[in-house]
Write a protein that holds these residues in place. Sequence first.
Motif, PDB file in Angstrom:
ATOM      1  N   GLU A 110       2.792  -8.778   0.070  1.00 49.25           N
ATOM      2  CA  GLU A 110       1.583  -8.505  -0.704  1.00 49.25           C
ATOM      3  C   GLU A 110       1.918  -7.842  -2.032  1.00 49.25           C
ATOM      4  O   GLU A 110       1.365  -8.205  -3.087  1.00 49.25           O
ATOM      5  N   VAL A 111       2.836  -6.849  -2.014  1.00 51.40           N
ATOM      6  CA  VAL A 111       3.225  -6.155  -3.242  1.00 51.40           C
ATOM      7  C   VAL A 111       3.872  -7.124  -4.225  1.00 51.40           C
ATOM      8  O   VAL A 111       3.563  -7.130  -5.419  1.00 51.40           O
ATOM      9  N   ARG A 112       4.773  -7.959  -3.717  1.00 50.65           N
ATOM     10  CA  ARG A 112       5.497  -8.878  -4.595  1.00 50.65           C
ATOM     11  C   ARG A 112       4.608  -9.982  -5.149  1.00 50.65           C
ATOM     12  O   ARG A 112       4.778 -10.409  -6.294  1.00 50.65           O
ATOM     13  N   GLU A 113       3.657 -10.460  -4.351  1.00 48.03           N
ATOM     14  CA  GLU A 113       2.752 -11.503  -4.836  1.00 48.03           C
ATOM     15  C   GLU A 113       1.856 -10.993  -5.956  1.00 48.03           C
ATOM     16  O   GLU A 113       1.452 -11.760  -6.830  1.00 48.03           O
ATOM     17  N   LYS A 114       1.565  -9.693  -5.940  1.00 47.90           N
ATOM     18  CA  LYS A 114       0.736  -9.102  -6.988  1.00 47.90           C
ATOM     19  C   LYS A 114       1.569  -8.607  -8.160  1.00 47.90           C
ATOM     20  O   LYS A 114       1.034  -7.998  -9.090  1.00 47.90           O
ATOM     21  N   GLY A 115       2.898  -8.861  -8.115  1.00 46.67           N
ATOM     22  CA  GLY A 115       3.762  -8.427  -9.201  1.00 46.67           C
ATOM     23  C   GLY A 115       3.964  -6.935  -9.241  1.00 46.67           C
ATOM     24  O   GLY A 115       4.154  -6.350 -10.320  1.00 46.67           O
ATOM     25  N   THR A 132      -4.961  -0.061  -1.761  1.00 43.12           N
ATOM     26  CA  THR A 132      -3.682  -0.518  -2.307  1.00 43.12           C
ATOM     27  C   THR A 132      -2.711  -0.737  -1.148  1.00 43.12           C
ATOM     28  O   THR A 132      -2.978  -0.335  -0.002  1.00 43.12           O
ATOM     29  N   ALA A 133      -1.571  -1.350  -1.455  1.00 46.89           N
ATOM     30  CA  ALA A 133      -0.563  -1.572  -0.416  1.00 46.89           C
ATOM     31  C   ALA A 133      -0.087  -0.248   0.165  1.00 46.89           C
ATOM     32  O   ALA A 133       0.141  -0.127   1.371  1.00 46.89           O
ATOM     33  N   GLN A 134       0.062   0.776  -0.693  1.00 46.20           N
ATOM     34  CA  GLN A 134       0.488   2.085  -0.211  1.00 46.20           C
ATOM     35  C   GLN A 134      -0.558   2.702   0.711  1.00 46.20           C
ATOM     36  O   GLN A 134      -0.227   3.280   1.754  1.00 46.20           O
ATOM     37  N   GLN A 135      -1.830   2.572   0.343  1.00 46.04           N
ATOM     38  CA  GLN A 135      -2.904   3.118   1.185  1.00 46.04           C
ATOM     39  C   GLN A 135      -2.979   2.382   2.521  1.00 46.04           C
ATOM     40  O   GLN A 135      -3.198   2.997   3.568  1.00 46.04           O
ATOM     41  N   LYS A 136      -2.798   1.062   2.478  1.00 48.19           N
ATOM     42  CA  LYS A 136      -2.770   0.297   3.728  1.00 48.19           C
ATOM     43  C   LYS A 136      -1.611   0.746   4.607  1.00 48.19           C
ATOM     44  O   LYS A 136      -1.761   0.884   5.821  1.00 48.19           O
ATOM     45  N   GLU A 159       6.090   0.888  -6.664  1.00 40.87           N
ATOM     46  CA  GLU A 159       4.999   0.579  -5.732  1.00 40.87           C
ATOM     47  C   GLU A 159       5.558   0.147  -4.379  1.00 40.87           C
ATOM     48  O   GLU A 159       5.025   0.512  -3.331  1.00 40.87           O
ATOM     49  N   LEU A 160       6.635  -0.641  -4.428  1.00 40.36           N
ATOM     50  CA  LEU A 160       7.285  -1.070  -3.188  1.00 40.36           C
ATOM     51  C   LEU A 160       7.844   0.135  -2.455  1.00 40.36           C
ATOM     52  O   LEU A 160       7.716   0.245  -1.232  1.00 40.36           O
ATOM     53  N   ARG A 161       8.458   1.037  -3.191  1.00 38.23           N
ATOM     54  CA  ARG A 161       9.013   2.261  -2.611  1.00 38.23           C
ATOM     55  C   ARG A 161       7.910   3.109  -1.977  1.00 38.23           C
ATOM     56  O   ARG A 161       8.049   3.602  -0.858  1.00 38.23           O
ATOM     57  N   ASN A 162       6.796   3.287  -2.689  1.00 38.88           N
ATOM     58  CA  ASN A 162       5.683   4.097  -2.175  1.00 38.88           C
ATOM     59  C   ASN A 162       5.131   3.512  -0.883  1.00 38.88           C
ATOM     60  O   ASN A 162       4.809   4.243   0.061  1.00 38.88           O
TER      61      ASN A 162
END
Length: 343
Positions: free
Chosen positions: A251-256, A213-217, A261-264
Amino acid sequence: MNGKFLNNKTISLILIVCLLLLLALIYWIFKPDTQNTEHPLNQQTQSQIMGNTSETSQQNNQKGKMPVLAASLQGTEIDCPIQVDSNGKLILTVGIRSCFDYFFSSLGEKTETELVADIRQYLTATLPDSASRYAIYLLDQYVAYTHALKNIKPSGNFKTGDIDGFQKVIDQMYKVQQQFFNAAEINAFFGNERNLNQFNIDQMRIHANKSLTAQQKAAELAKLIDQLPSTLADGVRVSMQFAELQQLTQEVREKGGSSQELRNMRESLLGPEAADRLEKVDQEEAGWQTQVNGYLAARDQILKSDASIESKQQSINQLRNQSFGSKEDLLRAQSYEMIHDRK
């Protein structure tokens, strides 16, 4: 090229060279002044230096005379932060390579042979005999190394975005370095460059991992940045964090992705305090966007009215002045007007 188009092999080689130049550019912008190692002259190195004794003795006859710089370098400060110890022995630092590259930056104005002679003259004029002999040896090795680099060719079908392909090219470059330098010399000349090269390879692997996920990355990239050596400038870390923030945010925004999630993601990459500041910026930007959207909607109604052009312009000016208080906001609003009208 006998009028023929570039074949795939040639295009691949060009792509590799571009990659290496990009990685080197990041390194040289932020290169540190330290990274010191006293030189351990091994037996092979000593014999090669002794083999050049007559040439070095001839250079020493020019002691004190400085070379005439190429026109583009005249008036600049010579970038040669070379260090010697209390016994007059050369200390291995990246400054030696900086010195060589400073002179070679004028290649074209002078030939390589002329520039090598200039560097040798500079080294013998400014360094003790023992240090200058070793520095001249390193110069000869560096020139031979740069020539050998031109022979690096991709193995297999190299394509842009091929991470394993990039890794193979980097590994080939390291093998060439080992042909011309010992471990201490490699660390001084190429240590930070190697760290940055490997960082970029690992960075590409993390971004390409679709199971994260974006957070894991963000967490993996934060670890990667933290592992960079302290000898690298803080500016490198800041620029890398900013670049990763931009890419992962997109990446987060393109996946909605949600605001949480953005904060994390931000917290994993930059920490909670930075995430708080970015949230505040988001809120301010959202408030501004709401204000601008309301203004543009009211402006559209004025433009659609049956009033004269002069009357419309007066009404818009009045609306703009009422909607935005500061001169900066007024200018910013007019920029939004132009973007809105183009759409």
